[in-house]
Design an enzyme around this catalytic site. Structure first.
Site, PDB file in Angstrom:
ATOM      1  N   CYS A 180      29.338  -7.431 -10.334  1.00 58.71           N
ATOM      2  CA  CYS A 180      30.599  -7.745  -9.673  1.00 58.71           C
ATOM      3  C   CYS A 180      31.702  -6.736 -10.043  1.00 58.71           C
ATOM      4  O   CYS A 180      31.614  -5.581  -9.688  1.00 58.71           O
ATOM      5  CB  CYS A 180      31.015  -9.183  -9.986  1.00 58.71           C
ATOM      6  SG  CYS A 180      32.241  -9.852  -8.828  1.00 58.71           S
ATOM      7  N   HIS A 276      26.111 -12.477  -8.677  1.00 58.23           N
ATOM      8  CA  HIS A 276      26.060 -12.935 -10.073  1.00 58.23           C
ATOM      9  C   HIS A 276      24.682 -13.507 -10.411  1.00 58.23           C
ATOM     10  O   HIS A 276      24.470 -14.727 -10.384  1.00 58.23           O
ATOM     11  CB  HIS A 276      27.140 -13.990 -10.323  1.00 58.23           C
ATOM     12  CG  HIS A 276      28.521 -13.433 -10.387  1.00 58.23           C
ATOM     13  ND1 HIS A 276      29.134 -13.088 -11.577  1.00 58.23           N
ATOM     14  CD2 HIS A 276      29.402 -13.123  -9.402  1.00 58.23           C
ATOM     15  CE1 HIS A 276      30.342 -12.618 -11.328  1.00 58.23           C
ATOM     16  NE2 HIS A 276      30.529 -12.616 -10.015  1.00 58.23           N
ATOM     17  N   GLU A 278      23.335 -13.829 -13.252  1.00 58.73           N
ATOM     18  CA  GLU A 278      23.362 -14.625 -14.496  1.00 58.73           C
ATOM     19  C   GLU A 278      23.578 -16.109 -14.223  1.00 58.73           C
ATOM     20  O   GLU A 278      23.280 -16.947 -15.087  1.00 58.73           O
ATOM     21  CB  GLU A 278      24.454 -14.096 -15.444  1.00 58.73           C
ATOM     22  CG  GLU A 278      25.875 -14.511 -15.141  1.00 58.73           C
ATOM     23  CD  GLU A 278      26.558 -13.714 -14.046  1.00 58.73           C
ATOM     24  OE1 GLU A 278      27.785 -13.890 -13.856  1.00 58.73           O
ATOM     25  OE2 GLU A 278      25.874 -12.895 -13.386  1.00 58.73           O
TER      26      GLU A 278
END
Length: 298
Positions: A180, A276, A278
């Site tokens: 990002c 994202h 994660e």
């Protein structure tokens, strides 16, 4: 026990034990009064015992080498924001998803808190690879523009620190993975620019859910991981505008052609994504494979 089973003379056992504890291997012949060539050429009880000991020591050393090689240290940049209940106190943190994903992929996560840019070289010396995480907007002054949006979500000291980390990691030829804001900052660090405000790329649902389509470039690692098309989450209102030299686009949003992933075209090891992973690594096999690639192969 294996030594006792191979030796019948207790004095030999005692001498062998003392040898293993005290000697540096050059006193073997002195301890037993024989030449090494004689021991190796005769299948005596002593030679069999010695073979057991040396094989055991070699196995232990190989195990130590393997354990050291498969645990790369992955630096994860931290963020800094005020505590929700106390705006006068700040907290330093990184999303747990980065930590857990790196551990699951076989790496050792090390969070790098925002600090003086002069410390960047020291931090980079401690790690094998660098992950630059998401967060605030990148200050437009770093790509030659004024702020054109109504936002105060900037943090100068973070920009300066992470720009220094990028410079030092590239100088040390260490791999960099960005997410990002991190991808946007890397593009700026190499001379690119950003769109300060885009629409339809900030989803309402939590990060475990997807909200947009991803199309990957042929013959790239992302296509190997995600396939030609995939679904991703999205939490950004800025994106890459002018792509920096040394980078190529390897994924886009087919709806509006926004850049979703880039990689290096020179000898540096770099991969940057706009979504994202994660937040979905424990639910999405592709996002999990992405971290496995970053930790072990990038």
């Amino acid at each position: 026990r294996r030594v006792d089973e191979k030796l019948t003379n207790h004095s030999q056992v005692f001498a062998l034990e003392n040898f293993l504890i005290e000697s540096n291997f050059i006193s073997f012949q002195q301890a037993f009064g024989v030449e090494g060539e004689t021991v190796s050429s005769k299948k005596s009880p002593l030679s069999l015992a010695w073979n057991c000991v040396t094989i055991s020591l070699e196995d232990e050393w190989k195990n130590m080498e393997i354990s050291m090689k498969i645990r790369p240290v992955i630096g994860i940049t931290g963020n800094e924001r005020p505590f929700p209940d106390d705006p006068d106190a700040n907290m330093s943190y990184a999303a747990t998803g980065f930590v857990e994903a790196v551990k699951e992929a076989g790496g050792i996560p090390l969070i790098l808190p925002i600090g003086d840019a002069a410390l960047a070289k020291d931090y980079i010396s401690m790690i094998d690879k660098l992950i630059i995480t998401g967060g605030q907007n990148v200050l437009p002054k770093f790509y030659g523009e004024e702020i054109t949006i109504d936002s105060d979500d900037y943090l100068l000291k973070r920009d300066l620190f992470e720009l220094a980390l990028i410079e030092e990691a590239r100088a040390a030829k260490k791999a960099i993975f960005t997410v990002c804001r991190g991808t946007q900052l890397y593009n700026v660090a190499l001379g690119g620019t950003l769109y300060q405000d885009i629409e339809h790329h900030w989803q309402d649902n939590p990060g475990q859910y997807t909200s947009q389509e991803l199309v990957t470039k042929d013959q790239t690692v992302l296509q190997e991981i995600y396939g030609k098309t995939s679904r991703i989450n999205s939490f950004h209102h800025q994106s890459i505008k002018d792509l920096a030299d040394g980078l190529e686009v390897i994924a886009r949003d087919p709806k509006d052609d926004i850049i979703e992933a880039v990689q290096s075209t020179d000898e540096s090891r770099f991969l940057g994504v706009q979504w994202h992973p994660e937040l979905r690594f424990d639910k999405s096999p592709a996002d999990r494979k992405l971290f496995e690639y970053v930790v072990n192969d990038l």
